[in-house]
Each structure stands twice: as structure tokens, then as C-alpha cells.
Scaffold this motif. Structure first.
Motif, PDB file in Angstrom:
ATOM      1  N   ASP A 137       0.847  -1.192   0.000  1.00 49.20           N
ATOM      2  CA  ASP A 137       0.000   0.000   0.000  1.00 49.20           C
ATOM      3  C   ASP A 137       0.882   1.242   0.000  1.00 49.20           C
ATOM      4  N   ASP A 138       0.264   2.404   0.135  1.00 52.63           N
ATOM      5  CA  ASP A 138       1.020   3.652   0.068  1.00 52.63           C
ATOM      6  C   ASP A 138       1.970   3.826   1.250  1.00 52.63           C
ATOM      7  N   GLY A 139       1.804   3.025   2.281  1.00 47.73           N
ATOM      8  CA  GLY A 139       2.710   3.101   3.420  1.00 47.73           C
ATOM      9  C   GLY A 139       4.108   2.597   3.115  1.00 47.73           C
ATOM     10  N   VAL A 140       4.216   1.762   2.082  1.00 49.55           N
ATOM     11  CA  VAL A 140       5.528   1.225   1.706  1.00 49.55           C
ATOM     12  C   VAL A 140       5.859   1.496   0.243  1.00 49.55           C
ATOM     13  N   ARG A 141       4.942   2.134  -0.468  1.00 51.36           N
ATOM     14  CA  ARG A 141       5.149   2.293  -1.903  1.00 51.36           C
ATOM     15  C   ARG A 141       6.321   3.218  -2.193  1.00 51.36           C
ATOM     16  N   LEU A 147       8.819  -1.738 -10.700  1.00 51.91           N
ATOM     17  CA  LEU A 147       8.216  -2.270 -11.909  1.00 51.91           C
ATOM     18  C   LEU A 147       7.059  -3.222 -11.626  1.00 51.91           C
ATOM     19  N   VAL A 148       7.149  -3.969 -10.541  1.00 55.62           N
ATOM     20  CA  VAL A 148       6.141  -4.990 -10.243  1.00 55.62           C
ATOM     21  C   VAL A 148       4.994  -4.438  -9.398  1.00 55.62           C
ATOM     22  N   LEU A 149       5.302  -3.729  -8.319  1.00 57.59           N
ATOM     23  CA  LEU A 149       4.306  -3.431  -7.299  1.00 57.59           C
ATOM     24  C   LEU A 149       3.867  -1.974  -7.192  1.00 57.59           C
ATOM     25  N   GLU A 150       4.468  -1.075  -7.963  1.00 59.44           N
ATOM     26  CA  GLU A 150       4.196   0.350  -7.749  1.00 59.44           C
ATOM     27  C   GLU A 150       2.717   0.702  -7.866  1.00 59.44           C
ATOM     28  N   ASN A 151       1.990   0.057  -8.749  1.00 54.90           N
ATOM     29  CA  ASN A 151       0.594   0.419  -8.980  1.00 54.90           C
ATOM     30  C   ASN A 151      -0.400  -0.599  -8.424  1.00 54.90           C
ATOM     31  N   LEU A 152       0.078  -1.486  -7.545  1.00 58.21           N
ATOM     32  CA  LEU A 152      -0.787  -2.508  -6.974  1.00 58.21           C
ATOM     33  C   LEU A 152      -1.039  -2.240  -5.495  1.00 58.21           C
ATOM     34  N   ILE A 164      14.816  -8.721  -6.148  1.00 61.55           N
ATOM     35  CA  ILE A 164      16.040  -9.130  -6.839  1.00 61.55           C
ATOM     36  C   ILE A 164      15.848  -9.140  -8.351  1.00 61.55           C
ATOM     37  N   THR A 165      14.752  -9.724  -8.823  1.00 60.76           N
ATOM     38  CA  THR A 165      14.559  -9.881 -10.265  1.00 60.76           C
ATOM     39  C   THR A 165      14.470  -8.535 -10.970  1.00 60.76           C
ATOM     40  N   HIS A 166      13.596  -7.663 -10.480  1.00 58.83           N
ATOM     41  CA  HIS A 166      13.354  -6.371 -11.136  1.00 58.83           C
ATOM     42  C   HIS A 166      13.794  -5.185 -10.288  1.00 58.83           C
ATOM     43  N   SER A 167      14.480  -5.452  -9.184  1.00 59.49           N
ATOM     44  CA  SER A 167      14.968  -4.398  -8.292  1.00 59.49           C
ATOM     45  C   SER A 167      13.830  -3.498  -7.817  1.00 59.49           C
ATOM     46  N   ASP A 168      12.666  -4.083  -7.612  1.00 62.11           N
ATOM     47  CA  ASP A 168      11.468  -3.349  -7.219  1.00 62.11           C
ATOM     48  C   ASP A 168      11.667  -2.719  -5.833  1.00 62.11           C
TER      49      ASP A 168
END
Length: 334
Positions: free
Chosen positions: A104-108, A113-118, A132-136
Motif C-alpha cells: 500500500d502507500d505506506g511502503v510504496r 516495476l512490479v508493485l508500484e501500482n498494486l 532481486i529480479t526487477h529491483s522493485d
């Protein structure tokens, strides 16, 4: 990070150290175990460079270095320390890779690439993979929050990595270098405003490499860390080492520089911040049965060289070194 471009047991290690040829520094005339001028392309890059290449051929291991002990900005390469500390906690039964972590926005954080909009929850295993894979960076901050920065720093200290440094979170790092007080997380809304600002007031900006919130380590410490990590030196159970290798083998930077069909466990890092740039990659490739453990760190500014051209040159230089070492190891082991 606004424009990610690139994006042994102790006995074994002691045995290697005892027979390794003397380290070749940048002033060795370009000679390194019958590979002339191995680092020339990398050392021609503008700005500050630190590199170490350990080729552990069983009968005659060798090493080539340049400024290996300089602690340079390493970008997302630090995330491997988060992975190791997290897996230690899983191994000890204090954490669970299947635990659902909140997104959520508390950790965004940006550059995710993976989680920014989820928004929702995802298993810790998936967060570690995205880290590790996408350095998210959102995934990284989720993992750091759960395992705690203090636990990761304790891992780094226990591993004897005296110069390696990590931020409290990627968002606290961004907040600090953007001018916020030490220890402040300005939040996702304010972070988005910084990203969207086409004409920011850069007078309050701080350097990415600093003494408060940063991501830094020397090439020599990355090489020592990976050599121990990939032989199980930080884990008690074989399955933990298998999981570490599985996730490390997913890093997208590997395909950019490692010869095709070569097993590798690595992590890349980068930043473009207020005229300062970093590209880095560290880890190990396995050529037949020979571990080749490397770290390439490159810091430069706009005054040193064009960002786009230098990024391409970095990739080519690292790929050239790994390609030459790969070829030589196959020749020696034939």
C-alpha cells in the motif's frame, strides 16, 4: 533511479587465499593471468571505478582488481544483503516466505516495476523475488520493514563487511537526498510530487553517496560476501542456500552481461540523481565448474560523461571482461 538504465566454507576460502596469485592492481601494465589488458575497457570509463574479479580455478586461482576497497555508491546491489538476512530469519523459523505482506502507500516507492501500482497483499517470497529480479523498490521496502534494517545491518556486521552500508528504506533514502531531515519518510504523495516536478529546487538536494542514508560498499566486500554466500556460509540448511541461489539467479542484469547459457547469481544497481550516476553489478558466474566472482562499481557525474553513452559503455565493458574470462577458463579447463 528515475531512469533505470541498467537496471566456501571458511576452510575453502582460506585454501583459495593461500594459493591465489598476488592481486593485479590497475598499474600492472594490463597483464592478468595471460589475459592482456583485461580491465582496460572498464577503467577507461569516466569517473570513479572499483572492480574485483576472482577466478577460482582449482589448481591456480587468480585475481585482478582496481580500487577494490573504495566504498562507492552501489545502488540496488545492497538488496542481496536484505535477501540473505530475510532467509536467515526464515531458516530460524522467525519469518515465513508464505506470510502475506501488505502492499500500500505506506511502503510504496518509485522505480517499482512490479508493485508500484498494486494494492493488497503478496507472499514474502514474491516480494523477495521482485526485489532481486526487477529491483522493485516497493518490494524492497516491504522486505526491509518486515526483517528490519537493524537485522540486516547486524547480518552485514556479522559477515565482516566493514564498509557496506544500507538505507533504512529506499523511500527514506529518497526523502533524505531530496532534502528531508534525517530519519524522515516524506510519504508516497510527496514522493510522487518530486517525481512529477519538472523544475525542482535542487538547492536542498543532498548527494546520493553520503554519511546518513545511502547504499554503498567496496568491490572487495561484495566479492567476499558472494563467495561465502554461494557456498552456504551464511545458512545452516541446504534448502536455504538453494532458495538464495534460486532468487539470485533471477536478476534481470544477468542477461545483459553474462555469456549465454552460463549459470550466474548476481544483482545490479543504478541511480541517476541530480547529475550523479551509478551503475554496478556484483555476484558470481559458474564457468564449467569454476566460480568467477565479480564486482564492478562505477560512479560518475554529468561533468564526467554523458549518461546514455556511459551506460552503454559500462554494459559493454563488463560483458567484455566476463566474456574474456569465460573463454579463458574454458581453454584452461579443456
Amino acid at each position: 533511479m528515475r531512469r533505470r538504465q541498467f537496471l566456501a566454507s571458511a576452510a575453502v576460502l582460506a585454501g583459495v587465499a593461500a594459493v591465489r596469485a598476488p592481486a593485479f592492481a590497475a598499474d600492472d601494465g594490463g597483464k592478468s593471468h595471460a589475459i592482456p589488458h583485461l580491465l582496460d575497457g572498464f577503467l577507461k570509463l569516466p569517473g570513479q571505478k572499483g572492480v574485483q574479479v576472482d577466478v577460482d580455478v582449482p589448481t591456480s586461482p587468480w585475481r585482478v582488481t582496481s580500487n577494490p576497497d573504495d566504498a562507492l555508491f552501489c545502488g540496488s546491489c545492497f538488496k542481496t544483503f536484505v535477501l540473505s538476512a530475510y532467509l536467515q530469519e526464515v531458516e530460524a523459523g522467525r519469518l515465513d516466505e508464505l506470510e502475506q505482506l501488505v502492499v500500500d502507500d505506506g511502503v510504496r516507492s518509485f522505480s517499482s516495476l512490479v508493485l508500484e501500482n498494486l494494492t493488497g497483499k503478496t507472499p514474502a517470497k514474491c516480494a523477495l523475488e521482485a526485489m532481486i529480479t526487477h529491483s522493485d523498490n516497493t518490494a524492497t521496502d516491504m522486505a526491509l520493514k518486515r526483517v528490519t534494517p537493524a537485522r540486516v545491518r547486524q547480518f552485514i556486521a556479522d559477515a565482516g563487511l566493514k564498509k557496506a552500508r544500507i538505507p533504512n528504506s529506499t523511500r527514506q533514502f529518497f526523502s533524505y537526498v531530496a532534502g528531508a531531515p534525517q530519519g524522515t519518510d516524506i510519504g508516497w504523495k510527496a514522493m510522487r510530487a518530486i517525481i512529477a516536478d519538472d523544475k525542482p529546487d535542487t538547492s536542498k538536494y543532498r548527494p546520493a553517496l553520503n554519511d546518513v542514508e545511502t547504499m554503498a560498499a567496496p568491490a572487495s566486500e561484495f566479492v567476499a560476501y558472494y563467495k561465502r554466500a554461494l557456498t552456504g556460509g551464511y545458512f545452516q540448511k541446504p534448502e536455504t542456500l538453494t532458495e538464495f541461489k534460486r532468487i539470485q539467479a533471477m536478476a534481470d542484469a544477468i542477461a545483459m552481461v553474462v555469456p549465454a547459457d552460463t549459470p550466474a547469481y548476481m544483482k545490479g544497481g543504478s541511480i541517476d540523481w541530480n547529475g550523479f550516476h551509478c551503475l554496478a553489478i556484483a555476484g558470481q558466474m559458474i564457468v564449467r565448474d569454476t566460480p568467477v566472482t565479480v564486482a564492478f562499481l562505477h560512479n560518475w557525474t554529468d561533468a564526467d560523461g554523458d549518461q546514455k553513452q556511459t551506460t552503454a559503455a559500462f554494459k559493454d565493458a563488463v560483458a567484455e571482461v566476463l566474456g574474456k574470462v569465460h573463454k579463458r577458463v574454458l581453454e584452461v579447463r579443456a
